[in-house]
Enzyme design. Structure first.
Site, PDB file in Angstrom:
ATOM      1  N   ASN A  92       0.805  -1.220   0.000  1.00  0.00           N
ATOM      2  CA  ASN A  92       0.000   0.000   0.000  1.00  0.00           C
ATOM      3  C   ASN A  92       0.839   1.272   0.000  1.00  0.00           C
ATOM      4  O   ASN A  92       0.339   2.341  -0.353  1.00  0.00           O
ATOM      5  CB  ASN A  92      -0.914  -0.015   1.230  1.00  0.00           C
ATOM      6  CG  ASN A  92      -1.605   1.307   1.461  1.00  0.00           C
ATOM      7  OD1 ASN A  92      -2.489   1.697   0.700  1.00  0.00           O
ATOM      8  ND2 ASN A  92      -1.196   2.018   2.501  1.00  0.00           N
ATOM      9  N   TYR A 144       1.792  10.660 -11.305  1.00  0.00           N
ATOM     10  CA  TYR A 144       1.066   9.745 -10.426  1.00  0.00           C
ATOM     11  C   TYR A 144       0.244   8.750 -11.246  1.00  0.00           C
ATOM     12  O   TYR A 144       0.253   7.540 -10.976  1.00  0.00           O
ATOM     13  CB  TYR A 144       0.170  10.547  -9.493  1.00  0.00           C
ATOM     14  CG  TYR A 144      -0.548   9.723  -8.448  1.00  0.00           C
ATOM     15  CD1 TYR A 144       0.075   9.386  -7.252  1.00  0.00           C
ATOM     16  CD2 TYR A 144      -1.862   9.292  -8.648  1.00  0.00           C
ATOM     17  CE1 TYR A 144      -0.586   8.634  -6.279  1.00  0.00           C
ATOM     18  CE2 TYR A 144      -2.522   8.550  -7.689  1.00  0.00           C
ATOM     19  CZ  TYR A 144      -1.877   8.219  -6.512  1.00  0.00           C
ATOM     20  OH  TYR A 144      -2.531   7.479  -5.564  1.00  0.00           O
ATOM     21  N   LYS A 160       0.477   4.459 -11.486  1.00  0.00           N
ATOM     22  CA  LYS A 160      -0.629   3.556 -11.163  1.00  0.00           C
ATOM     23  C   LYS A 160      -1.105   2.783 -12.391  1.00  0.00           C
ATOM     24  O   LYS A 160      -1.475   1.601 -12.296  1.00  0.00           O
ATOM     25  CB  LYS A 160      -1.785   4.340 -10.542  1.00  0.00           C
ATOM     26  CG  LYS A 160      -1.420   5.037  -9.231  1.00  0.00           C
ATOM     27  CD  LYS A 160      -0.914   4.066  -8.169  1.00  0.00           C
ATOM     28  CE  LYS A 160      -0.707   4.751  -6.827  1.00  0.00           C
ATOM     29  NZ  LYS A 160      -0.275   3.810  -5.769  1.00  0.00           N
ATOM     30  N   ILE A 183     -10.737   8.975  -1.241  1.00  0.00           N
ATOM     31  CA  ILE A 183     -10.765   8.400   0.096  1.00  0.00           C
ATOM     32  C   ILE A 183     -10.246   9.429   1.096  1.00  0.00           C
ATOM     33  O   ILE A 183      -9.238  10.099   0.853  1.00  0.00           O
ATOM     34  CB  ILE A 183      -9.901   7.119   0.174  1.00  0.00           C
ATOM     35  CG1 ILE A 183     -10.230   6.172  -0.990  1.00  0.00           C
ATOM     36  CG2 ILE A 183     -10.097   6.429   1.520  1.00  0.00           C
ATOM     37  CD1 ILE A 183     -11.659   5.687  -1.037  1.00  0.00           C
ATOM     38  N   THR A 219      -8.198  10.314   3.533  1.00  0.00           N
ATOM     39  CA  THR A 219      -6.928   9.921   4.149  1.00  0.00           C
ATOM     40  C   THR A 219      -6.069  11.157   4.387  1.00  0.00           C
ATOM     41  O   THR A 219      -6.356  12.234   3.855  1.00  0.00           O
ATOM     42  CB  THR A 219      -6.156   8.970   3.217  1.00  0.00           C
ATOM     43  OG1 THR A 219      -5.828   9.682   2.002  1.00  0.00           O
ATOM     44  CG2 THR A 219      -6.973   7.730   2.875  1.00  0.00           C
TER      45      THR A 219
END
Length: 265
Positions: free
Chosen positions: A101, A168, A172, A201, A203
């Site tokens: 992760n 980014y 991914k 999300i 976070t």
């Protein structure tokens, strides 16, 4: 609405006695996943760069009645990855599950404003770091001979697009392609590998970009009408490592409350 988690009994824990590694386990999705693994009976090695945070996570896991080990790790360094896997096997005798992760967002900016250093830093952690982890995790699982399951954190940006995310997104998107090849290599040895692709999300990483007010457009656009929670992703990562997902491999699973498909309406 408060989250409701049903506490499994020791007799029904789906990962009872198995050994899992979770990287980036100090906060957010990684911590939520580590807790999910522990609730299902797995002993968990928590890895990350921030020592205090991974030690706090390890303490929370032991409160669930499992064994936990915190190992400081920078996944972009091959020596750290090798030591993480070796210490896991030395301490617990095996490796059954892994959730890779750990990741960084890097710099979000127009491609003309980005430097080669910006590119290299993100790729080193988000792609090379996962490649290194998978390489050594597979080797450990093959050595033990009983198979295993590996899950990696990808992103909705491997499926969608956001201006300024070229580096980014590249990290991914490449990750989604990578696991399909690895899945073919290891399927006959009873090893499965999948990605989970989070949407928006709530976070610490997201909070570096938005606050409650600026998050509203993201929430409004998401059909589920809320930000995702770390446990929304952690629970799926855990499930992909259980026998319930025994016929799932080479897949990149969007967990985004419908955010990505909303753009298709």
């Amino acid at each position: 609405m408060p989250e409701i988690t049903q506490e499994p009994s020791p007799e029904t824990r789906r990962l009872q006695g198995r050994v899992a590694i979770v990287t980036g386990a100090g906060s957010g999705i990684g911590r939520a996943a580590a807790l999910a693994f522990a609730r299902e009976g797995a002993n968990v090695v928590v890895a990350g760069r921030r020592v205090r945070e991974i030690e706090e996570t390890a303490g929370a896991l032991e409160a669930e009645g499992v064994k936990a080990l915190a190992i400081p790790t920078d996944v972009s360094r091959s020596g750290d990855i090798e030591a993480l896997i070796a210490n896991t096997v030395r301490h617990f005798g095996r490796l059954d599950c892994a959730f890779n992760n750990a990741g960084i967002e890097g710099v979000f900016a127009p491609i003309t404003d980005l430097s080669e250093e910006d590119f290299d830093q993100v790729i080193a952690t988000n792609l090379k770091g996962v490649w290194l982890a998978v390489k050594h995790q597979v080797a450990a699982m093959l050595q033990h001979g009983t198979g295993g399951a590996i899950v990696n954190t990808s992103s909705w940006l491997a499926k969608g697009a956001l201006a300024g995310s070229s580096v980014y997104s590249a990290s991914k998107g490449a990750l989604d392609a990578m696991i399909r090849a690895v899945a073919l290599e290891v399927a006959e040895r009873n090893i499965r590998i999948n990605n989970v692709n989070p949407g928006i999300i709530d976070t610490p990483m997201l909070r570096r970009f938005v606050n409650d007010e600026t998050a509203k457009p993201w929430i409004d656009f998401t059909p589920a009408k809320r930000l995702g929670r770390p446990a929304d992703i952690g629970d799926v990562a855990m499930w992909l490592c259980t026998d319930e997902a025994r016929f799932v491999t080479g897949q990149s699973l969007l967990v985004d409350g419908g955010y990505t498909i909303a753009g298709m309406r």
